[in-house]
Design a protein around this motif. Structure first.
Motif: not given
Length: 360
Positions: A322-328
């Motif tokens: 799982l890759s998360l960013t700074d998106g909502s």
């Protein structure tokens, strides 16, 4: 939301490996026991991402012509000449048989549709003839899960506690290749809960639900990639849907799902899961029920019954990235303080019947 029998085990955690948030939300909690890595995928153009052709993993396919219809006062674009344009959720099975001769319709022939008023005229259940999904189940901060559930809901159901301070969430990516609503992709993020007015005995309650293949949840987020799916879900089923780009594609060894941020069009969340070997072809029937509040403020419940035709599961953290960013959506997921991944389900072939909600 879907899950399987989960063994009780310790919740050993370590800090996030892909922390890119810079928002006003609380910083990521140092809980992580799954393999996370940054995946370098090229961002896609949002308008192309919204094309239902992405449900088949072919983002370069020519967009289908559309026509506009009215659903509860909403002007909704649908595929011109598609199933919904022609039949409004009630296509004859003879039509499905002619258009998709490879699909086994024996189960649907035993189900009866009824006309219902769910804010607009429709038919229940809604049929999903050919679909795929992947589901990953993680531990999450129990206090945060309770904060996210309305007080009315908490009077009836509670987040399942698997050990002190830890509940469960299910992250599911659906590709509906052929259904009464044409085709679309959907992402479900749900809290796994008790049954209404049911007692919670921690892992034993979860095992009971797993043994009966009858699961309950509260849906937190449910983005989709067509306006038809959004309007039907929000108006008819009281679900938290919005439209954004969702690509569900496959390689020889993986299923890769990219969810775009609706505001920026950039890749927000990436879920890459392993295609598992030794698929079971034994038919498995699973019911997933949810509770929520309708537009009149009343408690409601709905459910979907799925007929799983090919499926496998794993508890290996190596099966899910799982890759998360700074998106909502990434930022919201980080506030859940995810911990250990307990179960991964790979279901490349299933059918489903979604029933209209009713009073709880």
């Amino acid at each position: 939301m879907a899950c399987a029998q989960i063994p009780a085990m310790g919740d050993r955690t370590h800090p996030w490996l892909t922390d890119q948030t810079g928002t006003a939300f609380n910083p990521p909690y140092p809980y992580r026991q799954m393999t996370i890595r940054n995946l370098a995928f090229t961002g896609a153009i949002l308008s192309a991402a919204l094309n239902p052709a992405w449900a088949d993993g072919t983002p370069d396919a020519t967009p289908s012509p559309t026509t506009t219809i009215d659903i509860a006062g909403h002007q909704v674009p649908v595929v011109k000449g598609g199933l919904y344009d022609r039949y409004r959720s009630n296509p004859p099975l003879a039509v499905i048989e002619a258009e998709a001769p490879d699909v086994d319709l024996s189960w649907f022939k035993a189900l009866k549709k009824e006309k219902v008023d769910i804010g607009f005229e429709s038919y229940s259940p809604n049929f999903y003839y050919k679909n795929s999904r992947v589901t990953a189940i993680f531990t999450a901060d129990l206090d945060r899960l309770r904060e996210l559930m309305p007080a009315q809901i908490l009077q009836k159901v509670q987040p399942l506690q698997v050990w002190p301070g830890r509940g469960l969430v299910a992250l599911t990516a659906y590709a509906y290749h052929y259904c009464d609503n044409d085709s679309y992709n959907e992402i479900g993020l749900s809290i796994i809960t008790t049954r209404p007015d049911g007692a919670s005995f921690g892992p034993l309650t979860l095992m009971s639900q797993a043994m009966s293949n009858d699961f309950w949840g509260y849906v937190l987020k449910l983005p989709v990639n067509t306006e038809l799916a959004r309007v039907r879900g929000v108006v008819g089923y009281n679900l938290p849907k919005w439209v954004t780009g969702i690509q569900y594609r496959e390689t020889d060894s993986s299923v890769i799902v990219e969810i775009l941020d609706a505001e920026t069009g950039n890749v927000d969340v990436t879920l890459e899961t392993r295609k598992l070997d030794k698929l079971s072809s034994k038919v498995s029937m699973v019911t997933n029920s949810f509770t929520n509040i309708d537009q009149q403020g009343q408690l409601t419940t709905g459910h979907a019954t799925s007929r799983q035709l090919a499926h496998a599961s794993s508890s290996s953290a190596e099966a899910v990235n799982l890759s998360l960013t700074d998106g909502s959506l990434s930022t919201f997921i980080k506030t859940l303080k995810l911990g250990k991944m307990l179960k991964y389900e790979y279901v490349p072939e299933f059918q489903s019947a979604l029933y209209a909600p009713g009073p709880l």
